[in-house]
Scaffold this motif. Structure first.
Motif, mmCIF file in Angstrom:
data_model
loop_
_atom_site.group_PDB
_atom_site.id
_atom_site.type_symbol
_atom_site.label_atom_id
_atom_site.label_comp_id
_atom_site.label_asym_id
_atom_site.label_seq_id
_atom_site.Cartn_x
_atom_site.Cartn_y
_atom_site.Cartn_z
ATOM 1 N N VAL A 41 0.765 7.094 3.774
ATOM 2 C CA VAL A 41 0.984 6.055 4.786
ATOM 3 C C VAL A 41 1.027 6.642 6.194
ATOM 4 O O VAL A 41 1.457 5.960 7.128
ATOM 5 N N ALA A 42 0.584 7.888 6.352
ATOM 6 C CA ALA A 42 0.647 8.509 7.678
ATOM 7 C C ALA A 42 -0.143 7.699 8.702
ATOM 8 O O ALA A 42 0.264 7.551 9.856
ATOM 9 N N GLY A 43 -1.280 7.144 8.295
ATOM 10 C CA GLY A 43 -2.098 6.372 9.229
ATOM 11 C C GLY A 43 -1.896 4.879 9.137
ATOM 12 O O GLY A 43 -2.631 4.111 9.786
ATOM 13 N N VAL A 47 -4.748 15.497 0.770
ATOM 14 C CA VAL A 47 -5.993 15.685 1.509
ATOM 15 C C VAL A 47 -6.774 14.377 1.496
ATOM 16 O O VAL A 47 -6.926 13.740 0.447
ATOM 17 N N THR A 48 -7.263 13.978 2.661
ATOM 18 C CA THR A 48 -8.147 12.824 2.798
ATOM 19 C C THR A 48 -9.465 13.309 3.366
ATOM 20 O O THR A 48 -9.479 13.967 4.419
ATOM 21 N N VAL A 49 -10.568 12.998 2.683
ATOM 22 C CA VAL A 49 -11.889 13.417 3.135
ATOM 23 C C VAL A 49 -12.459 12.322 4.037
ATOM 24 O O VAL A 49 -12.464 11.143 3.663
ATOM 25 N N ASN A 50 -12.936 12.724 5.209
ATOM 26 C CA ASN A 50 -13.380 11.769 6.220
ATOM 27 C C ASN A 50 -14.892 11.576 6.270
ATOM 28 O O ASN A 50 -15.382 10.796 7.101
ATOM 29 N N ALA A 82 5.676 10.721 3.912
ATOM 30 C CA ALA A 82 4.236 10.606 3.694
ATOM 31 C C ALA A 82 3.883 9.423 2.812
ATOM 32 O O ALA A 82 2.753 8.934 2.847
ATOM 33 N N VAL A 83 4.831 8.933 2.007
ATOM 34 C CA VAL A 83 4.526 7.848 1.065
ATOM 35 C C VAL A 83 5.301 6.568 1.374
ATOM 36 O O VAL A 83 5.080 5.550 0.712
ATOM 37 N N LEU A 84 6.184 6.576 2.363
ATOM 38 C CA LEU A 84 6.956 5.385 2.718
ATOM 39 C C LEU A 84 7.161 5.359 4.220
ATOM 40 O O LEU A 84 7.691 6.306 4.803
ATOM 41 N N LYS A 85 6.735 4.269 4.850
ATOM 42 C CA LYS A 85 6.826 4.146 6.297
ATOM 43 C C LYS A 85 7.550 2.849 6.631
ATOM 44 O O LYS A 85 7.236 1.788 6.070
ATOM 45 N N THR A 86 8.521 2.907 7.528
ATOM 46 C CA THR A 86 9.346 1.754 7.879
ATOM 47 C C THR A 86 9.164 1.414 9.348
ATOM 48 O O THR A 86 9.278 2.284 10.211
ATOM 49 N N PHE A 87 8.894 0.136 9.615
ATOM 50 C CA PHE A 87 8.798 -0.382 10.975
ATOM 51 C C PHE A 87 9.991 -1.291 11.213
ATOM 52 O O PHE A 87 10.298 -2.163 10.387
ATOM 53 N N THR A 88 10.681 -1.106 12.333
ATOM 54 C CA THR A 88 11.827 -1.936 12.688
ATOM 55 C C THR A 88 11.493 -2.713 13.951
ATOM 56 O O THR A 88 11.126 -2.113 14.970
ATOM 57 N N GLN A 89 11.629 -4.053 13.890
ATOM 58 C CA GLN A 89 11.232 -4.900 15.005
ATOM 59 C C GLN A 89 12.222 -6.050 15.144
ATOM 60 O O GLN A 89 12.759 -6.546 14.140
ATOM 61 N N THR A 90 12.475 -6.491 16.367
ATOM 62 C CA THR A 90 13.367 -7.619 16.630
ATOM 63 C C THR A 90 12.539 -8.853 16.975
ATOM 64 O O THR A 90 11.667 -8.791 17.844
ATOM 65 N N ILE A 91 12.811 -9.967 16.273
ATOM 66 C CA ILE A 91 12.135 -11.233 16.546
ATOM 67 C C ILE A 91 13.193 -12.298 16.794
ATOM 68 O O ILE A 91 14.389 -12.089 16.522
ATOM 69 N N ARG A 92 12.778 -13.479 17.293
ATOM 70 C CA ARG A 92 13.705 -14.585 17.565
ATOM 71 C C ARG A 92 13.051 -15.902 17.177
ATOM 72 O O ARG A 92 11.869 -16.124 17.478
ATOM 73 N N ILE A 113 -4.978 16.395 6.611
ATOM 74 C CA ILE A 113 -3.961 17.000 5.749
ATOM 75 C C ILE A 113 -2.600 16.387 6.073
ATOM 76 O O ILE A 113 -2.227 16.233 7.238
ATOM 77 N N SER A 114 -1.839 16.035 5.052
ATOM 78 C CA SER A 114 -0.476 15.548 5.234
ATOM 79 C C SER A 114 0.412 16.128 4.139
ATOM 80 O O SER A 114 -0.076 16.660 3.140
ATOM 81 N N ALA A 115 1.722 16.045 4.344
ATOM 82 C CA ALA A 115 2.681 16.622 3.400
ATOM 83 C C ALA A 115 2.676 15.850 2.089
ATOM 84 O O ALA A 115 2.411 14.648 2.053
#
Length: 631
Positions: A353-355, A244-247, A383-393, A196-198
């Motif tokens: 996008v929770a998982g 709801v996601t059925v497993n 629940a529908v948008l997930k952001t990852f922030t990372q530093t690269i060089r 279950i997620s929002a």
């Protein structure tokens, strides 16, 4: 004489109290033996109806927590506990005794998961290293029945899905009469077959007129009040939704939801002895009382058919996302030197996008072109948008772009595995120039250019070249003598001058401490901001910049810096002659620092860039504010 009589009476009272205390100390102390029992406030309930279980301990006020792991037929919510202790003194036939009662009560709220004659098994409690058990308690649990006044419905956006595919579950309670107090039982939240997620698309803000809070495991749901029609009848409604996601695969019935409430069932008239009773049936004087009874409303149990994901065509990097997803990448800055930090923001959007996890940056970017940290940052968002922030060089100047990142998912509409790709991000990477100490000192040699020692006809003076040799060189002895005289003659007045200046500075600081703080504000600001020049990508960096700017402006404007905002300082700065362009840059710094308290470091750029902007703003303000602006 009266004075002595009063003192004598006081002495008698004191003597009596002493005797009572002695008798109490010598009297036998009666304490109850340790016992433990379980009691419930109702012995007959409905499925989904909550009731109270108490574990009552007699003879001890510091027992261990009861073991409730055997209550598998019930959902259990601890409701705290409290001591139940008292003492009393009794005198029988001249013998005084003290009765000491020690006790403790544990409270639990239980909700039955199924109907039938159920048993609360013996519960174990450890008291003073001894094991005690309660007696079993029998409960009759009946299946609730739907009435004309109340209906409860579950609706799925799709009834044929793939395993792992997110669908929307909507729950609607139809209300046909007045109620007070209600409680939802939602077993689907703890059922391992479902995740279950929002549902952010149907979220409400708590406190709105049409919102109502519903407690659920781990938090609460904000539901919407409204009106609806069911089977041709009009009802008031309470509605909420969840993703709801059925497993598991197969045909699966949703667990039954129930809601228990206190429903208005009638009115009770006042006492028959009241001469006005019955004369005013409309309850004009408020003598009639509303009567409520417990109603438990069951929901329907829709069936969903769940299909397995196909093995054919499954990508190696597939992580289990089912639905239609997209991935986007932004980078800041895009003009860098080799080894400079580049902040990468990767956004994954989709139905749930929770998982979702970050794609492999080492494989996607290439370890030969970019340096990527071993530890990846966790994603944040909704629940529908997930952001990852990372530093690269970037590792070399040949890097021309951040290549596309790919995200594999299964599209249930097409029945195929697909891949979402981000557009490449163009970069300009230049060589990093090595800065020497000579560069830092100005680029030109500071002394005569020296060569290897050679034997020449002209003597040792020919070992030096350059215009420095044209200066008149005094004899070594005369230079040393002149310097000694200078020290001897100049030391006393120099020391006196230093003491005089120091005393003046101290007196000035004591006379005007606010002005002194304003004069030192810029130095303190640079001391706070200089350690951030490495561009650390943390929320703490933004907060440190915001605090330093508030303290600087507070000292310059003679304001309390604790809660300064741009709106607070703008009038004073305009009065001091600060122009619109500089005000705009200051506003950008302060608002980004304030936003980091709520949004973290998402989409705010790197700390180094904001730190450099803050220093530029302070440099420009310093020339305008000088010693500070009085209020």
């Amino acid at each position: 004489m009266r004075r002595w009589i009063r003192i004598g009476n006081m002495r008698g009272v004191a003597h009596g109290l002493a005797v009572v205390a002695l008798l109490l100390s010598l009297a036998g102390v009666v304490r109850a033996a340790v016992t433990v029992q379980a009691v419930v406030d109702q012995e007959e309930v409905y499925v989904g109806q909550s009731f109270t279980l108490q574990v009552q301990v007699e003879g001890s006020d510091s027992p261990g927590e009861p073991d409730i792991s055997s209550l598998i037929d019930f959902t259990v919510e601890p409701r705290g506990g409290q001591q139940n202790s008292s003492e009393s003194v009794s005198i029988i036939n001249g013998r005084m005794s003290r009765v000491s009662h020690r006790g403790y009560v544990f409270n639990y709220e239980l909700t039955s998961k199924r109907e039938g004659r159920l048993v609360i098994p013996p519960l174990s409690v450890i008291i003073d290293k001894q094991l005690y058990q309660t007696q079993p308690v029998r409960i009759v649990v009946k299946q609730p029945e739907e009435s004309d006044e109340f209906k409860l419905r579950q609706t799925l956006s799709k009834d044929r899905v793939y395993v792992g595919e997110p669908v929307t579950l909507t729950v609607t309670w139809y209300i046909g009469k007045d109620v007070k107090g209600f409680n939802f039982t939602l077993p689907i939240f703890s059922d391992p077959r479902f995740t279950i997620s929002a549902d952010d698309r149907a979220s409400l803000t708590p406190g709105q007129d049409n919102s109502v809070r519903i407690p659920v495991p781990g938090g609460e749901i904000v539901a919407e009040k409204g009106q609806g029609v069911l089977n041709g009848e009009k009802y008031l409604t309470v509605t909420f939704s969840r993703i709801v996601t059925v497993n598991e695969t197969g045909k699966i019935s949703l667990p039954q939801i129930t809601v228990s409430c206190q429903a208005l069932s009638g009115y009770r008239q006042g006492s028959g002895r009241d001469p006005f009773s019955g004369m005013f049936p409309d309850d004009f004087f408020g003598r009639s009382r509303q009567v409520y009874r417990t109603e438990v409303v069951p929901s329907d149990q829709p069936v969903v058919e769940v299909f397995p994901l196909p093995e054919e065509g499954r990508p190696v990097d597939f992580t289990g996302l089912v639905g239609e997803y997209s991935v986007a990448v932004t980078a800041t800055p895009t003009k860098v030197k080799i080894g400079d930090p580049i902040t990468l923001n990767i956004q994954i959007a989709g139905p749930s996008v929770a998982g979702a996890s970050l794609p492999s940056l080492a494989e996607g970017l290439g370890v030969n072109d970019f340096k990527v940290p071993d530890e990846m940052a966790p994603g944040e968002g909704s629940a529908v948008l997930k952001t990852f922030t990372q530093t690269i060089r970037a590792r070399h100047a040949g890097v021309r772009q951040i290549p596309s990142l790919h995200l594999a998912y299964f599209n249930p509409d097409t029945g195929r595995y697909e891949t979402a790709s981000s557009p490449p991000v163009l970069l300009e990477v230049s060589e990093a120039r090595l800065v020497t100490a000579q560069d830092a000192e100005g680029g030109m040699p500071s002394g005569p250019e020296k060569k290897e020692l050679t034997t020449v006809k002209g003597g040792i003076s020919y070992n030096y070249e350059g215009p420095e040799v044209l200066t008149i060189q005094a004899p070594i002895g005369s230079v040393g003598m002149d310097f000694g005289w200078y020290v001897l003659l100049g030391a006393p007045p120099g020391v006196f001058l230093l003491v005089l200046v120091g005393a003046g500075v101290v007196r000035l600081g004591r006379k005007d401490p606010v002005g002194r703080a304003a004069r030192r504000a810029y130095g303190r600001l640079r001391t706070e901001l200089d350690p951030l020049a490495d561009g650390s990508e943390t929320v703490a960096g933004y907060q440190a910049i915001g605090l330093a700017m508030r303290e600087y402006l507070g000292a310059k404007l003679r304001r309390n810096p604790a809660a300064l905002t741009y709106v607070d300082v703008e009038p004073d700065l305009i009065h001091a002659g600060v122009g619109p362009e500089l005000l705009g840059r200051l506003r950008q710094v302060m608002e980004q620092c304030e936003a980091s308290q709520y949004a973290g470091a998402l989409s705010l750029g790197d700390v180094k860039r904001l730190r450099d902007l803050a220093v530029q703003v302070a440099d420009d303000l310093e020339s305008l504010l000088v010693k500070g602006v009085g209020r």
